[in-house]
Design a protein around this motif. Structure first.
Motif, mmCIF file in Angstrom:
data_model
loop_
_atom_site.group_PDB
_atom_site.id
_atom_site.type_symbol
_atom_site.label_atom_id
_atom_site.label_comp_id
_atom_site.label_asym_id
_atom_site.label_seq_id
_atom_site.Cartn_x
_atom_site.Cartn_y
_atom_site.Cartn_z
ATOM 1 N N SER A 93 0.830 -1.210 0.000
ATOM 2 C CA SER A 93 0.000 0.000 0.000
ATOM 3 C C SER A 93 0.861 1.255 0.000
ATOM 4 C CB SER A 93 -0.947 0.013 1.199
ATOM 5 O OG SER A 93 -1.930 -0.976 1.058
ATOM 6 N N ALA A 94 1.940 1.239 0.782
ATOM 7 C CA ALA A 94 2.830 2.396 0.844
ATOM 8 C C ALA A 94 3.505 2.637 -0.502
ATOM 9 C CB ALA A 94 3.872 2.200 1.943
ATOM 10 N N MET A 95 3.983 1.564 -1.143
ATOM 11 C CA MET A 95 4.665 1.734 -2.427
ATOM 12 C C MET A 95 3.700 2.178 -3.524
ATOM 13 S SD MET A 95 7.670 -1.137 -2.611
ATOM 14 C CE MET A 95 6.591 -2.557 -2.529
ATOM 15 N N LYS A 96 2.475 1.669 -3.488
ATOM 16 C CA LYS A 96 1.490 2.101 -4.483
ATOM 17 C C LYS A 96 1.147 3.580 -4.296
ATOM 18 C CE LYS A 96 -3.222 1.342 -6.210
ATOM 19 N NZ LYS A 96 -3.095 0.884 -7.610
ATOM 20 N N LEU A 97 0.935 3.987 -3.038
ATOM 21 C CA LEU A 97 0.663 5.408 -2.777
ATOM 22 C C LEU A 97 1.839 6.275 -3.233
ATOM 23 C CD1 LEU A 97 -1.012 5.321 0.756
ATOM 24 C CD2 LEU A 97 -2.118 5.880 -1.419
ATOM 25 N N ALA A 98 3.052 5.777 -3.032
ATOM 26 C CA ALA A 98 4.244 6.510 -3.486
ATOM 27 C C ALA A 98 4.240 6.648 -5.002
ATOM 28 C CB ALA A 98 5.512 5.800 -3.022
ATOM 29 N N VAL B 264 8.275 7.461 -14.034
ATOM 30 C CA VAL B 264 7.872 7.072 -12.688
ATOM 31 C C VAL B 264 7.570 5.581 -12.727
ATOM 32 C CG1 VAL B 264 6.109 7.306 -10.896
ATOM 33 C CG2 VAL B 264 6.928 9.343 -12.094
ATOM 34 N N CYS B 265 8.200 4.799 -11.855
ATOM 35 C CA CYS B 265 7.995 3.343 -11.950
ATOM 36 C C CYS B 265 8.385 2.623 -10.676
ATOM 37 C CB CYS B 265 8.813 2.773 -13.113
ATOM 38 S SG CYS B 265 10.606 2.922 -12.907
ATOM 39 N N TYR B 266 7.867 1.398 -10.584
ATOM 40 C CA TYR B 266 8.422 0.435 -9.641
ATOM 41 C C TYR B 266 9.777 -0.018 -10.170
ATOM 42 C CZ TYR B 266 3.849 -0.857 -7.455
ATOM 43 O OH TYR B 266 2.660 -0.906 -6.776
ATOM 44 N N GLU B 267 10.607 -0.513 -9.255
ATOM 45 C CA GLU B 267 11.725 -1.365 -9.637
ATOM 46 C C GLU B 267 11.463 -2.743 -9.045
ATOM 47 O OE1 GLU B 267 15.901 0.199 -9.484
ATOM 48 O OE2 GLU B 267 14.864 1.749 -8.318
ATOM 49 N N LYS C 221 2.181 -0.041 -14.764
ATOM 50 C CA LYS C 221 0.958 0.359 -15.460
ATOM 51 C C LYS C 221 -0.285 -0.120 -14.706
ATOM 52 C CE LYS C 221 -0.840 0.544 -20.226
ATOM 53 N NZ LYS C 221 -2.238 0.133 -20.066
ATOM 54 N N ARG C 222 -0.251 -1.356 -14.274
ATOM 55 C CA ARG C 222 -1.385 -1.917 -13.515
ATOM 56 C C ARG C 222 -1.630 -1.129 -12.225
ATOM 57 N NH1 ARG C 222 -4.863 -6.646 -14.351
ATOM 58 N NH2 ARG C 222 -4.142 -7.545 -16.307
ATOM 59 N N ALA C 223 -0.555 -0.808 -11.532
ATOM 60 C CA ALA C 223 -0.697 -0.096 -10.260
ATOM 61 C C ALA C 223 -1.223 1.324 -10.455
ATOM 62 C CB ALA C 223 0.637 -0.066 -9.526
ATOM 63 N N LEU C 224 -0.820 1.957 -11.555
ATOM 64 C CA LEU C 224 -1.284 3.322 -11.825
ATOM 65 C C LEU C 224 -2.723 3.353 -12.330
ATOM 66 C CD1 LEU C 224 1.906 4.876 -13.509
ATOM 67 C CD2 LEU C 224 0.985 5.427 -11.244
#
Length: 272
Positions: free
Chosen positions: A115-120, A134-137, A204-207
């Motif tokens: 949840s924290a990483m998605k909000l970030a 802007v992306c996850y690694e 992309k899915r998270a955004l």
């Protein structure tokens, strides 16, 4: 208590710390950590160390022994480096799917807080007026030996970006937003399998949907042992609802492992 971790040997980390102090009311206290002053605003501390943070296994225990408190979450404010020098704002959890090359231990994963990483990710994307990626690694590097949830949030990928004032402001605002809101956030949580290091499909899915990712095992870590996929689920602070596979971006053996394990554990299987 929340901890924002910074280091004196990282230009991006110092940039973010400066913006937190300038813009978000952090004040110096009489506490000291690793010989450096501690800053505080409410229930959040900014701590500074003197070496690379990726090698700081058992940081939570060091905080407990030096300051007498156990953090609920640790946010590592850091630089990101890449040969391509891609201007980027990134977030990820730490750990090693195999051999530990840059901190942590072999086959060891830190505790993810999806949840924290998605909000970030969402906040960085909202504030991003720089035109940067802007992306996850994917899950990588240390520290892996932490008993509290943690994640890295980074400015990439060269010195020009690390000292960029606006990038520092964006990450500082994002950190404050995440710490204020992650406990109340409700998302579907997934472990991510496949794709490249910068996890384009997971990002992309998270955004665009309600999915929040914890650990992400990119294709270069495949074939993935069953015990590591189980560990990725276990080392997640929130209940995991799904296993997500970037199908074309995964090796066959790992795709089938993920599908079978999802069925076995009663998790949703998402094939992209």
């Amino acid at each position: 208590m929340n901890v924002i971790m910074t280091t004196k040997v990282d230009l991006a980390s110092m940039n973010i710390m400066k913006k937190l102090i300038e813009n978000f009311g952090f004040k110096e206290t009489d506490m000291v950590f690793d010989g450096n002053p501690v800053y505080r605003n409410g229930e959040t501390l900014i701590l500074t160390t003197n070496d690379e943070m990726i090698y700081y296994d058992n940081l939570d225990k060091a905080i407990e022994s030096q300051l007498g408190l156990k953090p609920e979450i640790i946010v590592f404010a850091s630089r990101h480096s890449s040969k391509q020098k891609l201007p980027a704002l990134t977030t990820h959890v730490t750990g090693n799917w195999g051999k530990a090359m840059y901190g942590g231990k072999d086959g060891s994963l830190a505790i993810a807080v999806p949840s924290a990483m998605k909000l970030a990710l969402l906040k960085m994307n909202e504030l991003n007026d720089l035109g940067w990626t802007v992306c996850y690694e994917a899950t990588h590097h240390g520290p892996s030996e932490l008993d509290v949830p943690s994640f890295f949030i980074e400015i990439g990928s060269s010195e020009e970006e690390w000292v960029n004032d606006r990038a520092g402001e964006i990450i500082a605002e994002t950190i404050v937003h995440v710490l204020d809101n992650y406990k109340g956030a409700k998302f579907r949580v997934a472990v991510g399998i496949g794709g490249g290091h910068y996890a384009p499909k997971q990002t992309k899915r998270a955004l665009e949907t309600d999915l929040a990712f914890g650990h992400i095992a990119p294709k270069y870590t495949h074939p993935l042992p069953r015990e590591m996929l189980l560990k990725a689920i276990q080392r997640t602070a929130e209940k995991v609802d799904a296993i997500y596979v970037d199908w074309k971006g995964s090796k066959g053996e790992t795709r089938q492992l993920a599908k079978g394990l999802a069925e076995e554990l009663g998790l949703e299987f998402i094939r992209d």
